[in-house]
Design a protein around this motif. Structure first.
Motif, PDB file in Angstrom:
ATOM      1  N   UNK A 146      47.350  49.392  38.045  1.00  0.00           N
ATOM      2  CA  UNK A 146      46.818  48.180  37.401  1.00  0.00           C
ATOM      3  C   UNK A 146      45.890  47.356  38.511  1.00  0.00           C
ATOM      4  N   UNK A 147      46.173  47.332  39.795  1.00  0.00           N
ATOM      5  CA  UNK A 147      45.134  46.664  40.602  1.00  0.00           C
ATOM      6  C   UNK A 147      44.013  47.346  40.879  1.00  0.00           C
ATOM      7  N   UNK A 148      43.855  48.683  40.989  1.00  0.00           N
ATOM      8  CA  UNK A 148      42.988  49.754  41.104  1.00  0.00           C
ATOM      9  C   UNK A 148      41.890  49.354  39.886  1.00  0.00           C
ATOM     10  N   UNK A 149      42.606  49.392  38.642  1.00  0.00           N
ATOM     11  CA  UNK A 149      41.604  49.111  37.700  1.00  0.00           C
ATOM     12  C   UNK A 149      40.941  47.625  37.547  1.00  0.00           C
ATOM     13  N   UNK A 150      41.787  46.742  38.334  1.00  0.00           N
ATOM     14  CA  UNK A 150      41.315  45.249  38.216  1.00  0.00           C
ATOM     15  C   UNK A 150      40.143  45.372  39.192  1.00  0.00           C
ATOM     16  N   UNK A 151      40.474  46.206  40.404  1.00  0.00           N
ATOM     17  CA  UNK A 151      39.283  46.051  41.392  1.00  0.00           C
ATOM     18  C   UNK A 151      37.836  46.496  40.687  1.00  0.00           C
ATOM     19  N   UNK A 152      37.873  47.593  39.907  1.00  0.00           N
ATOM     20  CA  UNK A 152      36.687  47.908  39.185  1.00  0.00           C
ATOM     21  C   UNK A 152      35.961  46.904  38.521  1.00  0.00           C
ATOM     22  N   UNK A 153      36.755  46.132  37.903  1.00  0.00           N
ATOM     23  CA  UNK A 153      35.995  44.773  37.239  1.00  0.00           C
ATOM     24  C   UNK A 153      35.840  43.642  38.280  1.00  0.00           C
ATOM     25  N   UNK A 154      36.540  43.655  39.327  1.00  0.00           N
ATOM     26  CA  UNK A 154      36.443  42.701  40.313  1.00  0.00           C
ATOM     27  C   UNK A 154      36.384  43.170  41.520  1.00  0.00           C
ATOM     28  N   UNK A 202      44.563  49.163  30.690  1.00  0.00           N
ATOM     29  CA  UNK A 202      43.932  50.505  31.215  1.00  0.00           C
ATOM     30  C   UNK A 202      44.857  51.517  31.658  1.00  0.00           C
ATOM     31  N   UNK A 203      45.933  50.916  32.432  1.00  0.00           N
ATOM     32  CA  UNK A 203      46.926  51.678  33.078  1.00  0.00           C
ATOM     33  C   UNK A 203      47.933  52.081  31.741  1.00  0.00           C
ATOM     34  N   UNK A 204      48.141  51.330  30.838  1.00  0.00           N
ATOM     35  CA  UNK A 204      49.002  51.721  29.678  1.00  0.00           C
ATOM     36  C   UNK A 204      48.107  52.980  28.949  1.00  0.00           C
ATOM     37  N   UNK A 205      46.564  52.554  28.771  1.00  0.00           N
ATOM     38  CA  UNK A 205      45.771  53.525  28.236  1.00  0.00           C
ATOM     39  C   UNK A 205      45.988  54.947  28.845  1.00  0.00           C
ATOM     40  N   UNK A 206      45.830  54.949  30.240  1.00  0.00           N
ATOM     41  CA  UNK A 206      46.058  56.140  30.915  1.00  0.00           C
ATOM     42  C   UNK A 206      47.193  56.917  30.619  1.00  0.00           C
ATOM     43  N   UNK A 207      48.500  56.088  30.772  1.00  0.00           N
ATOM     44  CA  UNK A 207      49.587  56.637  30.638  1.00  0.00           C
ATOM     45  C   UNK A 207      49.892  57.242  29.034  1.00  0.00           C
TER      46      UNK A 207
END
Length: 352
Positions: free
Chosen positions: A266-274, A306-311
């Protein structure tokens, strides 16, 4: 995205109820297997095998269902035949489920020491109750018992598979506690670590079930792919629940990963946006202000979604692996295949 075929959309069964009797027997056998000469070691080793705190028995359930899904009806004993007959085969697969559960629990005991955890499965962790030294030794004891049982299967390929998964558990934990800042911010590194820590054991054990049944290499690979993708989906949802769950429902403190400086999907995906999150990760999360800032960015991002989608993608691949198994008219095998697919959905929709 995977959609169940018509044959598998039929009546759904509670996966756990299908193997409930075997799970009760497994729990009894596990308690018998962890008896030790030294009383304190014995009570420590059986800590998470006692009635009421055994956990969901997720891995044994998957393995027993996989065994039924792959076990073609064996003929009556043939003189001098090398292949194991039905009852013996099932006993060997049950033992494999017990071995897998012992290895899993041993890894939990060791993880709790490394993480300084004080709760597990909603109760005090073993290291909190008996101290780190006894907890580490109890984990070692479980691993030794698992190894003895593994050797008794007498199948070198299965022994090698499970031993490799054990190596992966150690590798994954080491990756987690020795990460550089660059590695902590790498999705590829995170996914590799997740495979080692969570998915390797269940995938290798699923493949081992197929090998014990004398299945083809193609079928064994499908069993492995099911376990791998199910394990990845399971951990991705765990990482979501660390942010969205409560301590009571998870059996551990929420936000435990970030408080330990562990960066998850979740944090890694958030980092892509921010991208500014990167500077906060570099500083670490010992300062509560950094934790709050990271959570603020996470809340504004699609990190959880996005994490839920990857799961869900991994769950879909797991279901596809089961649907690719050879067709059968055997009702027990069909029911077990449906249950294995049902588990993929339970994994991604759970809240604990």
């Amino acid at each position: 995205m995977y959609h169940q075929s018509t044959s598998l959309v039929e009546e759904q069964h509670d996966p756990f109820s299908l193997v409930a009797d075997e799970l009760s027997l497994l729990a009894k056998k596990l308690r018998e297997m962890v008896v030790a000469e030294v009383p304190k070691l014995a009570s420590a080793a059986e800590y998470f095998f006692k009635t009421g705190v055994e956990g969901k028995r997720f891995r044994p359930t998957v393995l027993l269902l996989m065994a039924t899904a792959l076990n073609v009806h064996l003929p009556e004993p043939i003189p001098n035949a090398g292949a194991p007959m039905a009852a013996e085969l099932r006993a060997r697969q049950q033992l494999l489920a017990e071995i897998t559960e012992m290895i899993h629990v041993a890894s939990l005991l060791h993880d709790d020491v490394l993480d300084d955890a004080d709760t597990r499965r909603g109760i005090d962790s073993l290291n909190f109750v008996m101290g780190n030294k006894v907890s580490v030794l109890a984990g070692d004891f479980l691993l030794s018992r698992a190894c003895v049982a593994l050797a008794s299967l007498g199948n070198p390929e299965v022994v090698s598979l499970v031993a490799k998964a054990l190596e992966h558990l150690v590798t994954g934990e080491t990756m987690q506690i020795t990460t550089t800042t660059e590695q902590r911010c790498s999705m590829e590194y995170y996914m590799q670590k997740t495979y080692y820590k969570t998915a390797s054991l269940i995938s290798s054990s699923c493949k081992a079930v197929a090998l014990l049944a004398g299945q083809t290499g193609e079928v064994a690979t499908l069993a492995f792919e099911y376990g791998r993708n199910l394990g990845m989906a399971f951990q991705l949802i765990d990482d979501v629940l660390d942010f969205t769950g409560t301590s009571a429902s998870l059996g551990k403190g929420s936000l435990s990963d970030i408080h330990h400086g562990i960066v998850t999907a979740p944090i890694l995906f958030a980092m892509e946006e921010f991208p500014q999150l990167r500077a906060i990760i570099d500083q670490g999360f010992k300062d509560p202000k950094n934790v709050n800032l990271a959570l603020e960015y996470l809340g504004k991002s699609r990190g959880i979604q996005r994490t839920r989608e990857l799961a869900a993608q991994h769950a879909s691949l797991a279901a596809e692996a089961i649907d690719s198994l050879p067709e059968t008219i055997d009702e027990d095998m069909q029911r077990s295949k449906r249950a294995l697919i049902d588990i993929t959905q339970r994994v991604i929709t759970r809240n604990k």
